[in-house]
Design a protein around this motif. Sequence first.
Motif, PDB file in Angstrom:
ATOM      1  N   ALA A 156       0.830  -1.214   0.000  1.00 57.69           N
ATOM      2  CA  ALA A 156       0.000   0.000   0.000  1.00 57.69           C
ATOM      3  C   ALA A 156       0.860   1.257   0.000  1.00 57.69           C
ATOM      4  CB  ALA A 156      -0.933   0.000   1.217  1.00 57.69           C
ATOM      5  N   LEU A 157       1.996   1.177   0.701  1.00 57.07           N
ATOM      6  CA  LEU A 157       2.823   2.375   0.857  1.00 57.07           C
ATOM      7  C   LEU A 157       4.032   2.362  -0.082  1.00 57.07           C
ATOM      8  CD1 LEU A 157       2.572   2.698   4.760  1.00 57.07           C
ATOM      9  CD2 LEU A 157       1.166   3.793   2.995  1.00 57.07           C
ATOM     10  N   ALA A 158       3.897   1.669  -1.182  1.00 54.17           N
ATOM     11  CA  ALA A 158       5.019   1.549  -2.132  1.00 54.17           C
ATOM     12  C   ALA A 158       5.659   2.900  -2.477  1.00 54.17           C
ATOM     13  CB  ALA A 158       4.561   0.819  -3.396  1.00 54.17           C
ATOM     14  N   PRO A 159       4.891   3.981  -2.659  1.00 57.38           N
ATOM     15  CA  PRO A 159       5.556   5.239  -3.016  1.00 57.38           C
ATOM     16  C   PRO A 159       6.476   5.760  -1.903  1.00 57.38           C
ATOM     17  CG  PRO A 159       3.202   5.357  -3.476  1.00 57.38           C
ATOM     18  CD  PRO A 159       3.423   4.101  -2.698  1.00 57.38           C
ATOM     19  N   TYR A 160       6.355   5.201  -0.711  1.00 58.33           N
ATOM     20  CA  TYR A 160       7.175   5.660   0.416  1.00 58.33           C
ATOM     21  C   TYR A 160       8.309   4.686   0.727  1.00 58.33           C
ATOM     22  CZ  TYR A 160       3.169   8.703   0.975  1.00 58.33           C
ATOM     23  OH  TYR A 160       2.175   9.624   0.747  1.00 58.33           O
ATOM     24  N   CYS A 161       8.369   3.569   0.009  1.00 55.57           N
ATOM     25  CA  CYS A 161       9.384   2.550   0.307  1.00 55.57           C
ATOM     26  C   CYS A 161      10.730   2.976  -0.261  1.00 55.57           C
ATOM     27  CB  CYS A 161       8.972   1.196  -0.285  1.00 55.57           C
ATOM     28  SG  CYS A 161       7.599   0.430   0.581  1.00 55.57           S
ATOM     29  N   ASP A 162      11.626   3.397   0.616  1.00 51.32           N
ATOM     30  CA  ASP A 162      12.944   3.828   0.151  1.00 51.32           C
ATOM     31  C   ASP A 162      14.055   3.211   0.998  1.00 51.32           C
ATOM     32  OD1 ASP A 162      12.475   5.153   2.475  1.00 51.32           O
ATOM     33  OD2 ASP A 162      12.717   7.180   1.684  1.00 51.32           O
ATOM     34  N   GLY A 163      13.720   2.142   1.738  1.00 53.04           N
ATOM     35  CA  GLY A 163      14.731   1.456   2.545  1.00 53.04           C
ATOM     36  C   GLY A 163      15.168   0.175   1.861  1.00 53.04           C
ATOM     37  N   PRO A 164      15.775  -0.731   2.625  1.00 52.68           N
ATOM     38  CA  PRO A 164      16.125  -2.037   2.049  1.00 52.68           C
ATOM     39  C   PRO A 164      14.879  -2.723   1.495  1.00 52.68           C
ATOM     40  CG  PRO A 164      17.046  -1.790   4.267  1.00 52.68           C
ATOM     41  CD  PRO A 164      16.168  -0.607   4.043  1.00 52.68           C
ATOM     42  N   ARG A 165      15.082  -3.598   0.522  1.00 52.28           N
ATOM     43  CA  ARG A 165      13.938  -4.341  -0.036  1.00 52.28           C
ATOM     44  C   ARG A 165      13.391  -5.285   1.032  1.00 52.28           C
ATOM     45  NH1 ARG A 165      17.711  -4.360  -4.409  1.00 52.28           N
ATOM     46  NH2 ARG A 165      18.744  -6.122  -3.396  1.00 52.28           N
ATOM     47  N   VAL A 166      12.067  -5.332   1.163  1.00 54.72           N
ATOM     48  CA  VAL A 166      11.467  -6.211   2.176  1.00 54.72           C
ATOM     49  C   VAL A 166      10.694  -7.320   1.464  1.00 54.72           C
ATOM     50  CG1 VAL A 166       9.880  -6.337   4.126  1.00 54.72           C
ATOM     51  CG2 VAL A 166      11.312  -4.326   3.843  1.00 54.72           C
ATOM     52  N   HIS A 167      10.936  -8.554   1.878  1.00 54.64           N
ATOM     53  CA  HIS A 167      10.258  -9.724   1.305  1.00 54.64           C
ATOM     54  C   HIS A 167       9.509 -10.444   2.428  1.00 54.64           C
ATOM     55  CE1 HIS A 167      13.321  -9.298  -1.955  1.00 54.64           C
ATOM     56  NE2 HIS A 167      14.088  -8.967  -0.925  1.00 54.64           N
ATOM     57  N   TYR A 168       8.467 -11.162   2.041  1.00 53.40           N
ATOM     58  CA  TYR A 168       7.670 -11.859   3.061  1.00 53.40           C
ATOM     59  C   TYR A 168       7.544 -13.339   2.723  1.00 53.40           C
ATOM     60  CZ  TYR A 168       6.425  -7.241   4.745  1.00 53.40           C
ATOM     61  OH  TYR A 168       6.483  -5.977   5.268  1.00 53.40           O
ATOM     62  N   VAL A 169       7.721 -14.162   3.740  1.00 51.71           N
ATOM     63  CA  VAL A 169       7.513 -15.610   3.586  1.00 51.71           C
ATOM     64  C   VAL A 169       6.516 -16.038   4.653  1.00 51.71           C
ATOM     65  CG1 VAL A 169       8.561 -17.897   3.764  1.00 51.71           C
ATOM     66  CG2 VAL A 169       9.857 -16.025   2.725  1.00 51.71           C
ATOM     67  N   SER A 170       5.460 -16.729   4.231  1.00 55.91           N
ATOM     68  CA  SER A 170       4.466 -17.171   5.208  1.00 55.91           C
ATOM     69  C   SER A 170       4.175 -18.667   5.077  1.00 55.91           C
ATOM     70  CB  SER A 170       3.164 -16.377   5.034  1.00 55.91           C
ATOM     71  OG  SER A 170       2.724 -16.446   3.694  1.00 55.91           O
ATOM     72  N   ASN A 171       4.000 -19.147   3.865  1.00 52.95           N
ATOM     73  CA  ASN A 171       3.504 -20.513   3.662  1.00 52.95           C
ATOM     74  C   ASN A 171       4.563 -21.546   4.032  1.00 52.95           C
ATOM     75  OD1 ASN A 171       2.248 -22.868   2.619  1.00 52.95           O
ATOM     76  ND2 ASN A 171       1.209 -21.625   1.085  1.00 52.95           N
ATOM     77  N   VAL A 172       4.130 -22.627   4.672  1.00 55.64           N
ATOM     78  CA  VAL A 172       5.080 -23.699   5.013  1.00 55.64           C
ATOM     79  C   VAL A 172       5.482 -24.468   3.751  1.00 55.64           C
ATOM     80  CG1 VAL A 172       3.457 -25.598   5.491  1.00 55.64           C
ATOM     81  CG2 VAL A 172       5.583 -25.411   6.816  1.00 55.64           C
ATOM     82  N   ASP A 173       4.772 -24.271   2.683  1.00 53.76           N
ATOM     83  CA  ASP A 173       5.174 -24.826   1.384  1.00 53.76           C
ATOM     84  C   ASP A 173       6.603 -24.333   1.085  1.00 53.76           C
ATOM     85  OD1 ASP A 173       5.594 -25.451  -1.272  1.00 53.76           O
ATOM     86  OD2 ASP A 173       3.603 -24.788  -1.940  1.00 53.76           O
ATOM     87  N   GLY A 174       7.532 -25.286   0.991  1.00 48.61           N
ATOM     88  CA  GLY A 174       8.930 -24.908   0.788  1.00 48.61           C
ATOM     89  C   GLY A 174       9.146 -24.026  -0.432  1.00 48.61           C
TER      90      GLY A 174
END
Length: 534
Positions: A156-174
């Motif tokens: 949602a706040l992509a226009p404000y993202c100016d730090g390190p790249r952030v990634h998300y992992v949630s699923n136990v699916d490898g």
Amino acid sequence: MWDKLKTLAETQGAGQILDLFAADPSRFEGFSARADGLLFDYSKTSIDAEVLQALLDLTEAADLPARREAMFSGEKINETEGRAVLHTALRNLDADPVLVDGQDVMPEVLSTLSRMEAFATSLRDGSFTGQGGAITDVVNIGIGGSDLGPVMATLALAPYCDGPRVHYVSNVDGAHIHDTLQGLNPETTLVIVASKTFTTIETMTNAATARDWMAEKVIDPSAQFAALSTSASLTGEWGIPAERVFGFEDWVGGRYSMWGPIGLPVMIAVGPENFRDFLSGAQAMDKHFRTAPAAENLPVLLALVGIWHNQGLGHGTRAVLPYEQRLLRLPAYLQQLEMESNGKRVAMDGSDLTQPSGPVVWGEPGTNGQHAFYQLIHQGTRVVPCEFMMGINGFEGDLKHQHDLLLANCLAQSEALMMGRSLEEARGLMQKAGLEGAELERQARHRVFPGNRPSTTLLYPKLTPFVFGQIVALYEHRVFVEGVVLGINSFDQWGVELGKELARTLSPILAGTEPATGKDGSTRGLIAAIRGAQ
Ligand code: F6P
């Protein structure tokens, strides 16, 4: 009270929304409300003054003002778990005291916020380093409330993202962690393990995989791990040093937690100042919710519209349709917020609910949804109340014409749903197209839109961090109001436990170390098929 609503549903609910506009030229003003720049329009529903009063009476009967104060003031309203519900304290930037068991929680909340800010800043300015230098990538490992909110907020706040790249992992699916880590450099990556309990099997399994991945290149992987959790002991046992553990208390529910430490990846992405703006927006909504009269109170009205459609008229589903690509994950976030909170079959006292529980919530950003499932919304046999939302302004100044087209589409959909197209009009179209007789009649029927389909529209100035905070808090409080009126405890989630327990018994059976005895025939058959083909 409910009888009155049901009676009104039979009479008023059978009427035409358009007739309400004809009878009251100022209906838009009367059936819309504003709060700090937000405008909520519910005039395109069948709610009239009498229905609104009946709905407001339900909130009175449920003692909403007292329940609301009980929540804000730290009473243990989550009765099945004996916990206070104080996500609002996490955005109480004025630091007014909030007492739990006689103790003010605000000093701890603000000191954790400062620690998060210092850590986020050190990542953003490069003073915190991994083995290979400044951190370029952050991988947040969490699930449910420890994932959905931050994922949504980062998009949602992509226009404000100016730090390190952030990634998300949630699923136990490898596949999820595999695909995420592929291409990342372990020497410049920070892993955040986000889990309120620090016991969730998916998260702990992915965290162990990430640690193994990092250990292949990094001499001390624990130096590049941080934890967000209520359990200082479990994070310590897992080997994450206390200086990178950001704690919170059990009075923050998982799905209400992104305002505190669980929001750390968002803060890293957008910076502490923007994160504070996000908190301020939510705080503004808290103040509005706490003080505005019920008939002008956005969370109350949003909840009452939901109750009218679901418990009143029997429409057990609700589509959330943001005309804002960056709110891509809002529907998924609301699915947890609303369905984990109000998807219950017993009331607080353990008795059966007298009304249907919360609705099935789903959605997709417009205009994509228009080319997928809107067909059913317009012409299907069931009514799906729609919740549109749109920002008056976009961020892409040079693409204003596209934004205007987006807004036009949003307005067109709610208009089409309400207005519909009569058989007469459809016949006229077919005549113009040169058809006649039985073929004209047949083709015309396919082109009829029943109309009279309800929708609401939330209009906001622009998706800034402040506005985004307002919107999320608006929905949180809406869920609370619906829960209070239905008599539900919106803050536990016992319904997710049985599946977790059974998964624990099934793992050794799948591994072949335990027999499948005691399992039902279908499950035994599936296990045999899996084991036979592995
Ligand atoms: O399984 C449901 C749930 O308990 C959610 O309520 C919660 O958001 C999620 O699991 C994750 O829990 P945790 O943050 O403790 O890992």
